[in-house]
Design an enzyme around this catalytic site. Structure first.
Site, PDB file in Angstrom:
ATOM      1  N   ASN A  35       0.856  -1.187   0.000  1.00  0.00           N
ATOM      2  CA  ASN A  35       0.000   0.000   0.000  1.00  0.00           C
ATOM      3  C   ASN A  35       0.894   1.239   0.000  1.00  0.00           C
ATOM      4  O   ASN A  35       1.516   1.567   1.007  1.00  0.00           O
ATOM      5  CB  ASN A  35      -0.908  -0.009   1.232  1.00  0.00           C
ATOM      6  N   TRP A  36       0.947   1.934  -1.137  1.00  0.00           N
ATOM      7  CA  TRP A  36       1.839   3.095  -1.276  1.00  0.00           C
ATOM      8  C   TRP A  36       1.264   4.348  -0.626  1.00  0.00           C
ATOM      9  O   TRP A  36       1.940   5.370  -0.545  1.00  0.00           O
ATOM     10  CB  TRP A  36       2.119   3.362  -2.750  1.00  0.00           C
ATOM     11  N   LYS A  37       0.020   4.275  -0.210  1.00  0.00           N
ATOM     12  CA  LYS A  37      -0.654   5.410   0.434  1.00  0.00           C
ATOM     13  C   LYS A  37      -0.479   6.685  -0.406  1.00  0.00           C
ATOM     14  O   LYS A  37      -0.612   6.633  -1.626  1.00  0.00           O
ATOM     15  CB  LYS A  37      -0.161   5.568   1.874  1.00  0.00           C
TER      16      LYS A  37
ATOM     17  N   HIS B 226      -9.806   0.530   5.249  1.00  0.00           N
ATOM     18  CA  HIS B 226      -8.502   0.701   5.899  1.00  0.00           C
ATOM     19  C   HIS B 226      -8.670   1.588   7.127  1.00  0.00           C
ATOM     20  O   HIS B 226      -9.514   2.491   7.151  1.00  0.00           O
ATOM     21  CB  HIS B 226      -7.506   1.326   4.921  1.00  0.00           C
TER      22      HIS B 226
ATOM     23  N   GLU C  13      -7.154   4.027   8.251  1.00  0.00           N
ATOM     24  CA  GLU C  13      -7.061   5.472   8.009  1.00  0.00           C
ATOM     25  C   GLU C  13      -8.351   6.013   7.409  1.00  0.00           C
ATOM     26  O   GLU C  13      -8.737   7.158   7.656  1.00  0.00           O
ATOM     27  CB  GLU C  13      -5.855   5.759   7.106  1.00  0.00           C
TER      28      GLU C  13
ATOM     29  N   GLU D  19      -5.643  -5.711  10.582  1.00  0.00           N
ATOM     30  CA  GLU D  19      -4.654  -4.663  10.859  1.00  0.00           C
ATOM     31  C   GLU D  19      -5.059  -3.940  12.139  1.00  0.00           C
ATOM     32  O   GLU D  19      -5.908  -3.046  12.110  1.00  0.00           O
ATOM     33  CB  GLU D  19      -4.535  -3.686   9.683  1.00  0.00           C
TER      34      GLU D  19
ATOM     35  N   GLY E  91       1.420   2.293  11.045  1.00  0.00           N
ATOM     36  CA  GLY E  91       2.290   3.462  10.909  1.00  0.00           C
ATOM     37  C   GLY E  91       2.863   3.975  12.210  1.00  0.00           C
ATOM     38  O   GLY E  91       3.351   5.095  12.281  1.00  0.00           O
TER      39      GLY E  91
ATOM     40  N   SER F 218       2.796  -2.122  10.569  1.00  0.00           N
ATOM     41  CA  SER F 218       4.216  -1.810  10.800  1.00  0.00           C
ATOM     42  C   SER F 218       5.116  -3.013  10.519  1.00  0.00           C
ATOM     43  O   SER F 218       5.977  -3.381  11.312  1.00  0.00           O
ATOM     44  CB  SER F 218       4.421  -1.305  12.238  1.00  0.00           C
TER      45      SER F 218
ATOM     46  N   GLY G  21       2.840  -1.385   4.360  1.00  0.00           N
ATOM     47  CA  GLY G  21       2.871   0.049   4.106  1.00  0.00           C
ATOM     48  C   GLY G  21       4.266   0.522   3.739  1.00  0.00           C
ATOM     49  O   GLY G  21       4.728   0.361   2.620  1.00  0.00           O
ATOM     50  N   GLY G  22       4.973   1.117   4.709  1.00  0.00           N
ATOM     51  CA  GLY G  22       6.257   1.769   4.453  1.00  0.00           C
ATOM     52  C   GLY G  22       7.290   0.889   3.787  1.00  0.00           C
ATOM     53  O   GLY G  22       8.018   1.348   2.888  1.00  0.00           O
TER      54      GLY G  22
END
Length: 257
Positions: A9-11, A94, A96, A166, A172, A212, A233-234
């Site tokens: 997920n590049w957000k 998600h 967020e 999640e 994050g 994470s 994610g990251g």
């Protein structure tokens, strides 16, 4: 062992040129493994161009979100109907979207239905907040989110559903869930699905973990019984880390045979 699903997920990272260069690099580096399915979810603005560039035998595309109506006067929204042909998956619910943008259970339920209606595979995200975890309400939170998100999904449609567990407090934040806690959550999810759709559906549904995830910790989660992949994610923004995690998914399947 079933095919592992690895989703990056590049957000809100990687603009058009950056995303194109990254995808090109990723396709040059990635190995084709029959037991691993790799998916990336870039920003909505890049999907059209990347859909023409991507080799879908190596990498598939996902949308990070969609709107549940197929057309109408809803300025700024992108309907699931417009994503047909561009992506194979769409991330729904998600954390967020739930907690930053205040999406309600009803919104998420309708987005799942819109994705299915438009022949996309929804990745339904569920997870408890830190408060719910502290109060011992994880199972209740997962139950409620599953029950709401999957309402009106038929047994015939369910085989296209992917669930991503999640925990909200691990998204994050650098905090990672204990593998033992993840194992318990996955069992809870499968029990609830069995009650809704039967034992076969509970056994076959793909459940991912997200929260994470680092290269160092990826193997620990991939080894958990009942985990079918990762929502990253990251770490997915670094090609070398992402490829490393994909290889770990492949190796975990080989170890399990």
């Amino acid at each position: 062992m079933g095919k592992k699903l690895i989703v990056g997920n590049w957000k809100m990272h990687l603009a058009m040129q950056e995303a194109s260069l990254y995808l090109h690099k990723l396709m040059k580096m990635i190995s084709s493994h029959r037991d691993v399915e790799t998916v990336v979810a870039p920003t909505i603005l890049t999907l059209q161009s990347l859909s023409l560039q991507v080799n879908r035998r190596l990498i598939k595309l996902a949308a990070q979100n969609c709107y549940w109506r197929d057309y109408g006067n809803y300025t700024g929204e992108v309907p699931a109907a417009h994503l047909r042909g561009l992506v194979d998956y769409v991330i729904v619910g998600h954390s967020e979207r739930r907690y930053v943008f205040q999406e309600r259970d009803r919104d998420i339920r309708l987005k799942v239905q819109a994705a299915l209606r438009n022949h996309l595979q929804p990745i339904l995200c569920i997870g408890e907040t830190l408060q719910e975890k502290t109060l011992g309400e994880t199972a209740d939170a997962l139950h409620d989110q599953l029950l709401s998100g999957l309402a009106n999904v038929t047994a015939d449609e369910f085989d296209r559903i992917v669930i991503a567990y999640e925990p909200v407090w691990a998204i994050g934040t650098g905090e990672s869930a204990n593998p033992a806690d993840v194992r318990r959550a996955i069992r809870t999810i499968r029990r609830q699905i069995q009650q809704l759709f039967g034992k076969k559906a509970a056994t076959e549904v793909r459940i991912l973990y997200g929260g994470s995830i680092t290269v160092e910790k990826a193997s620990d989660y991939l080894r958990i019984d009942g985990i079918d992949g990762l929502l990253i994610g990251g770490a997915s923004l670094d090609a070398y880390q992402f490829i490393d995690i994909i290889e770990k998914a492949h190796n975990s399947n080989r170890e399990g045979k």
